[in-house]
Design a protein around this motif. Structure first.
Motif, PDB file in Angstrom:
ATOM      1  N   VAL A  34     -39.593   6.637   0.246  1.00  0.00           N
ATOM      2  CA  VAL A  34     -39.119   6.842  -1.127  1.00  0.00           C
ATOM      3  C   VAL A  34     -38.284   8.113  -1.224  1.00  0.00           C
ATOM      4  N   ARG A  35     -38.676   9.165  -0.515  1.00  0.00           N
ATOM      5  CA  ARG A  35     -37.896  10.406  -0.536  1.00  0.00           C
ATOM      6  C   ARG A  35     -36.513  10.202   0.069  1.00  0.00           C
ATOM      7  N   LEU A  57     -35.129  13.121  -7.651  1.00  0.00           N
ATOM      8  CA  LEU A  57     -35.689  13.312  -8.986  1.00  0.00           C
ATOM      9  C   LEU A  57     -34.566  13.692  -9.936  1.00  0.00           C
ATOM     10  N   GLU A 108     -43.020   4.054  -8.483  1.00  0.00           N
ATOM     11  CA  GLU A 108     -42.483   3.444  -7.267  1.00  0.00           C
ATOM     12  C   GLU A 108     -43.371   3.738  -6.065  1.00  0.00           C
ATOM     13  N   TYR A 110     -34.569   8.102  -3.000  1.00  0.00           N
ATOM     14  CA  TYR A 110     -34.445   8.573  -4.387  1.00  0.00           C
ATOM     15  C   TYR A 110     -34.505  10.084  -4.497  1.00  0.00           C
ATOM     16  N   LEU A 123     -40.504   7.566 -10.382  1.00  0.00           N
ATOM     17  CA  LEU A 123     -40.792   7.891  -8.981  1.00  0.00           C
ATOM     18  C   LEU A 123     -42.282   7.710  -8.693  1.00  0.00           C
TER      19      LEU A 123
END
Length: 92
Positions: free
Chosen positions: A71-72, A77, A14, A75, A11
């Protein structure tokens, strides 16, 4: 939208990759320090992580916010603990 899962390192990579391909950041030669993602309870959108305290990002907050939002949205975690995995290699 169903999110893919990545570990903390992936993450972090990215977010860094996306930030450092933005024209203004490349043109200015800025290197923004991207922090490790922090696990949290899933928010209203279902995202289970956040990032705070980006380094050398003054003047680039808009780009950081845009990339972080993208990104949130894509993806989550993963639950795997990388440090636990590394320690097990050494019998700890």
């Amino acid at each position: 939208m169903i999110r893919k899962t990545l570990n903390a390192s992936r993450l972090q990579d990215e977010v860094s990759r996306r930030l450092h391909r933005i024209h203004e950041i490349v043109e200015d030669g800025v290197k923004i320090r991207v922090p490790r993602p922090q696990k949290q309870e899933p928010d209203a959108s279902g995202c289970n992580w956040t990032m705070k305290h980006f380094g050398n990002a003054i003047g680039y907050e808009r780009f950081v916010d845009e990339v972080l939002s993208e990104v949130r949205a894509q993806y989550n975690l993963s639950d795997s603990d990388e440090t636990k995995d590394i320690r097990s290699l050494f019998g700890e």
